[in-house]
Design a protein around this motif. Structure first.
Motif, short mmCIF file in Angstrom:
data_model
loop_
_atom_site.label_atom_id
_atom_site.label_comp_id
_atom_site.label_asym_id
_atom_site.label_seq_id
_atom_site.Cartn_x
_atom_site.Cartn_y
_atom_site.Cartn_z
N MET A 181 0.86 -1.18 0.00
CA MET A 181 0.00 0.00 0.00
C MET A 181 0.90 1.23 0.00
O MET A 181 1.97 1.20 0.61
CB MET A 181 -0.93 0.01 1.21
CG MET A 181 -1.95 -1.09 1.17
SD MET A 181 -2.47 -1.59 2.82
CE MET A 181 -1.05 -2.57 3.33
N ALA A 182 0.45 2.26 -0.68
CA ALA A 182 1.32 3.42 -0.81
C ALA A 182 0.51 4.71 -0.89
O ALA A 182 -0.67 4.69 -1.25
CB ALA A 182 2.19 3.30 -2.05
N TRP A 183 1.17 5.79 -0.53
CA TRP A 183 0.62 7.13 -0.70
C TRP A 183 1.43 7.84 -1.79
O TRP A 183 2.67 7.80 -1.78
CB TRP A 183 0.71 7.93 0.59
CG TRP A 183 -0.30 7.55 1.60
CD1 TRP A 183 -0.14 6.68 2.64
CD2 TRP A 183 -1.66 8.02 1.68
NE1 TRP A 183 -1.30 6.59 3.36
CE2 TRP A 183 -2.25 7.41 2.80
CE3 TRP A 183 -2.42 8.91 0.93
CZ2 TRP A 183 -3.58 7.65 3.18
CZ3 TRP A 183 -3.73 9.15 1.30
CH2 TRP A 183 -4.29 8.51 2.41
N TYR A 184 0.70 8.46 -2.69
CA TYR A 184 1.28 9.30 -3.74
C TYR A 184 0.73 10.72 -3.56
O TYR A 184 -0.28 10.92 -2.89
CB TYR A 184 0.87 8.81 -5.12
CG TYR A 184 1.59 7.57 -5.59
CD1 TYR A 184 1.30 6.33 -5.05
CD2 TYR A 184 2.54 7.63 -6.61
CE1 TYR A 184 1.94 5.18 -5.50
CE2 TYR A 184 3.19 6.50 -7.07
CZ TYR A 184 2.89 5.28 -6.51
OH TYR A 184 3.53 4.15 -6.95
N ARG A 185 1.39 11.67 -4.20
CA ARG A 185 0.84 13.02 -4.23
C ARG A 185 1.12 13.65 -5.58
O ARG A 185 2.10 13.32 -6.24
CB ARG A 185 1.42 13.88 -3.11
CG ARG A 185 2.90 14.20 -3.24
CD ARG A 185 3.37 15.03 -2.05
NE ARG A 185 4.80 15.33 -2.11
CZ ARG A 185 5.46 15.95 -1.15
NH1 ARG A 185 4.82 16.35 -0.04
NH2 ARG A 185 6.74 16.19 -1.29
N LEU A 233 5.56 9.16 -5.77
CA LEU A 233 5.42 8.28 -4.60
C LEU A 233 5.95 9.01 -3.37
O LEU A 233 7.03 9.61 -3.40
CB LEU A 233 6.22 7.00 -4.82
CG LEU A 233 6.32 6.04 -3.64
CD1 LEU A 233 4.96 5.47 -3.28
CD2 LEU A 233 7.32 4.94 -3.94
N VAL A 234 5.19 8.95 -2.29
CA VAL A 234 5.59 9.59 -1.04
C VAL A 234 6.09 8.56 -0.05
O VAL A 234 7.16 8.70 0.54
CB VAL A 234 4.41 10.37 -0.44
CG1 VAL A 234 4.78 10.90 0.94
CG2 VAL A 234 4.00 11.51 -1.35
N ALA A 235 5.31 7.50 0.14
CA ALA A 235 5.66 6.47 1.11
C ALA A 235 4.92 5.19 0.77
O ALA A 235 3.84 5.24 0.19
CB ALA A 235 5.29 6.92 2.53
N PHE A 258 7.54 -3.59 5.63
CA PHE A 258 8.71 -2.90 5.07
C PHE A 258 8.23 -1.53 4.60
O PHE A 258 7.24 -1.42 3.88
CB PHE A 258 9.30 -3.69 3.91
CG PHE A 258 9.99 -4.94 4.34
CD1 PHE A 258 9.46 -6.18 4.01
CD2 PHE A 258 11.16 -4.92 5.07
CE1 PHE A 258 10.08 -7.36 4.39
CE2 PHE A 258 11.79 -6.08 5.46
CZ PHE A 258 11.24 -7.31 5.12
N ILE A 259 8.94 -0.50 5.00
CA ILE A 259 8.51 0.88 4.75
C ILE A 259 9.55 1.63 3.93
O ILE A 259 10.76 1.45 4.14
CB ILE A 259 8.25 1.61 6.08
CG1 ILE A 259 7.01 1.02 6.76
CG2 ILE A 259 8.07 3.11 5.86
CD1 ILE A 259 6.74 1.57 8.15
N HIS A 260 9.05 2.43 3.02
CA HIS A 260 9.91 3.27 2.19
C HIS A 260 9.35 4.69 2.17
O HIS A 260 8.13 4.88 2.10
CB HIS A 260 9.98 2.73 0.77
CG HIS A 260 10.59 3.69 -0.21
ND1 HIS A 260 11.95 3.90 -0.30
CD2 HIS A 260 10.02 4.52 -1.12
CE1 HIS A 260 12.19 4.81 -1.22
NE2 HIS A 260 11.04 5.19 -1.74
N TYR A 261 10.25 5.67 2.24
CA TYR A 261 9.87 7.08 2.11
C TYR A 261 10.72 7.73 1.01
O TYR A 261 11.92 7.42 0.88
CB TYR A 261 10.11 7.86 3.40
CG TYR A 261 9.29 7.41 4.58
CD1 TYR A 261 9.86 6.62 5.58
CD2 TYR A 261 7.95 7.76 4.70
CE1 TYR A 261 9.11 6.21 6.68
CE2 TYR A 261 7.20 7.35 5.79
CZ TYR A 261 7.79 6.57 6.77
OH TYR A 261 7.03 6.17 7.84
N VAL A 262 10.12 8.65 0.30
CA VAL A 262 10.91 9.48 -0.61
C VAL A 262 11.75 10.41 0.27
O VAL A 262 11.34 10.81 1.37
CB VAL A 262 10.00 10.26 -1.57
CG1 VAL A 262 9.16 11.27 -0.84
CG2 VAL A 262 10.81 10.90 -2.67
#
Length: 115
Positions: free
Chosen positions: A34-38, A47-49, A56-60
């Motif tokens: 699942m991801a958040w975009y803006r 992609l934001v996060a 597992f987490i990823h952030y820009v």
């Protein structure tokens, strides 16, 4: 079919905080990411996060330290906590989910940050 529905956006002053929510309905047992975009006005969506089903987490890079993504499996919800908001964070924030069969987008929620 999975349907994400976002909420929590609004108008906030610089330095403030918001928590965005993305509630997932439908067949969510196979969701892997699942991801958040803006998408800011006049810019490409980014992609934001993201968070996987194994957390597992990823952030820009531009949001590290200010944005926190999390999920509540029981509530079928993914959150995006946004702190220390800046005018450049103004955008439509959208939730995206992946499962074995495809990808699914929500309609987005507007975040506007005033200086």
């Amino acid at each position: 079919q999975v349907q994400p529905v976002e909420s929590g956006g609004g108008l906030v002053q610089a330095g403030g905080s918001l928590r965005l929510s993305c509630v997932l309905s439908g067949s969510i047992n196979s969701i892997t990411i699942m991801a958040w975009y803006r998408q800011a006005p006049g810019k490409q969506r980014e992609l934001v996060a993201s968070i996987t089903n194994r957390d597992f987490i990823h952030y820009v890079d531009s949001v590290k330290g200010r944005f926190t993504i999390s999920r509540d499996t029981a509530k079928k919800t993914v959150y995006l906590q946004i702190n220390s908001l800046k005018p450049e964070d103004t955008a439509v924030y959208s939730c995206k989910a992946w499962d074995l069969y495809g990808t699914y987008w929500g309609q987005g929620t507007q975040v506007t940050v005033s200086s």
